[in-house]
Write a protein that holds these residues in place. Sequence first.
Motif, PDB file in Angstrom:
ATOM      1  N   SER A 112       0.867  -1.295  -0.029  1.00  0.00           N
ATOM      2  CA  SER A 112      -0.179   0.016   0.015  1.00  0.00           C
ATOM      3  C   SER A 112       0.874   1.272   0.225  1.00  0.00           C
ATOM      4  O   SER A 112       2.138   1.159   0.177  1.00  0.00           O
ATOM      5  N   ASP A 113       0.329   2.501  -0.258  1.00  0.00           N
ATOM      6  CA  ASP A 113       1.128   3.497  -0.433  1.00  0.00           C
ATOM      7  C   ASP A 113       1.545   3.969   1.006  1.00  0.00           C
ATOM      8  O   ASP A 113       0.960   3.563   1.997  1.00  0.00           O
ATOM      9  N   GLY A 142       0.885   6.588   2.996  1.00  0.00           N
ATOM     10  CA  GLY A 142      -0.021   7.160   3.534  1.00  0.00           C
ATOM     11  C   GLY A 142      -1.256   6.333   4.045  1.00  0.00           C
ATOM     12  O   GLY A 142      -1.573   6.338   5.258  1.00  0.00           O
ATOM     13  N   THR A 143      -1.468   5.281   3.315  1.00  0.00           N
ATOM     14  CA  THR A 143      -2.526   4.362   3.592  1.00  0.00           C
ATOM     15  C   THR A 143      -1.862   3.456   4.926  1.00  0.00           C
ATOM     16  O   THR A 143      -2.537   3.061   5.704  1.00  0.00           O
ATOM     17  N   ILE A 192      -2.112   5.239   8.080  1.00  0.00           N
ATOM     18  CA  ILE A 192      -3.395   5.209   8.680  1.00  0.00           C
ATOM     19  C   ILE A 192      -3.639   3.856   9.244  1.00  0.00           C
ATOM     20  O   ILE A 192      -4.201   3.911  10.344  1.00  0.00           O
ATOM     21  N   ARG A 193      -3.567   2.818   8.365  1.00  0.00           N
ATOM     22  CA  ARG A 193      -3.924   1.416   8.963  1.00  0.00           C
ATOM     23  C   ARG A 193      -3.247   1.277  10.341  1.00  0.00           C
ATOM     24  O   ARG A 193      -3.590   0.887  11.250  1.00  0.00           O
ATOM     25  N   ASP A 250      -4.775   3.186  13.276  1.00  0.00           N
ATOM     26  CA  ASP A 250      -6.007   2.617  13.601  1.00  0.00           C
ATOM     27  C   ASP A 250      -5.713   1.469  14.490  1.00  0.00           C
ATOM     28  O   ASP A 250      -6.433   1.276  15.388  1.00  0.00           O
ATOM     29  N   SER A 299       6.091  -0.011   0.557  1.00  0.00           N
ATOM     30  CA  SER A 299       5.883   0.730   1.883  1.00  0.00           C
ATOM     31  C   SER A 299       6.384  -0.373   2.927  1.00  0.00           C
ATOM     32  O   SER A 299       6.350  -1.556   2.957  1.00  0.00           O
ATOM     33  N   ALA A 342      -6.303  -6.918   5.181  1.00  0.00           N
ATOM     34  CA  ALA A 342      -6.623  -6.115   4.235  1.00  0.00           C
ATOM     35  C   ALA A 342      -5.885  -6.712   2.668  1.00  0.00           C
ATOM     36  O   ALA A 342      -6.096  -5.916   1.792  1.00  0.00           O
ATOM     37  N   GLU A 350      -2.819  -6.794   2.498  1.00  0.00           N
ATOM     38  CA  GLU A 350      -1.668  -5.884   1.847  1.00  0.00           C
ATOM     39  C   GLU A 350      -0.193  -6.458   2.241  1.00  0.00           C
ATOM     40  O   GLU A 350       0.758  -5.759   2.073  1.00  0.00           O
TER      41      GLU A 350
END
Length: 127
Positions: A11-12, A14-15, A18-19, A22, A77, A118, A120
């Motif tokens: 994932s990028d 930024g994602t 965020i993950r 969270d 990432s 996810a 990922e």
Amino acid sequence: MPASHDFFVASDPGTARIRTADALVRLGYAVDGAEQGGLRATRGSLALTLLLRAWACGRSFHTRLDVQVMVTRDGRSVVRLLQSSGPMMVTGGLVGLARSNRAFTEAANAIHSVFAQAGELMASVPS
């Protein structure tokens, strides 16, 4: 006990950030931005931990984790979870160190799960 854990994710950045945030918030951490796009996660009371030392229980025991989010040369990432056990020895001795290690393992497992669910997670490497 590893002092860091790397998660290679599809994932990028930024994602990934965020993950990760969270996952840590769900564990009761307060998460703030840190230098270079990283995260700083804290849980518990430092004052209470200094006062009670090893007798501070569960989530009241102060824990700090740092997260770095990086990009490899091939564009993947990487989320690096970092643990600092030095202060826990001062604030709780061996019991504090064990609690700090447990919190680190719990956080690493939560981050692993969020990326695995996810679809990922490419690799997970304790170091």
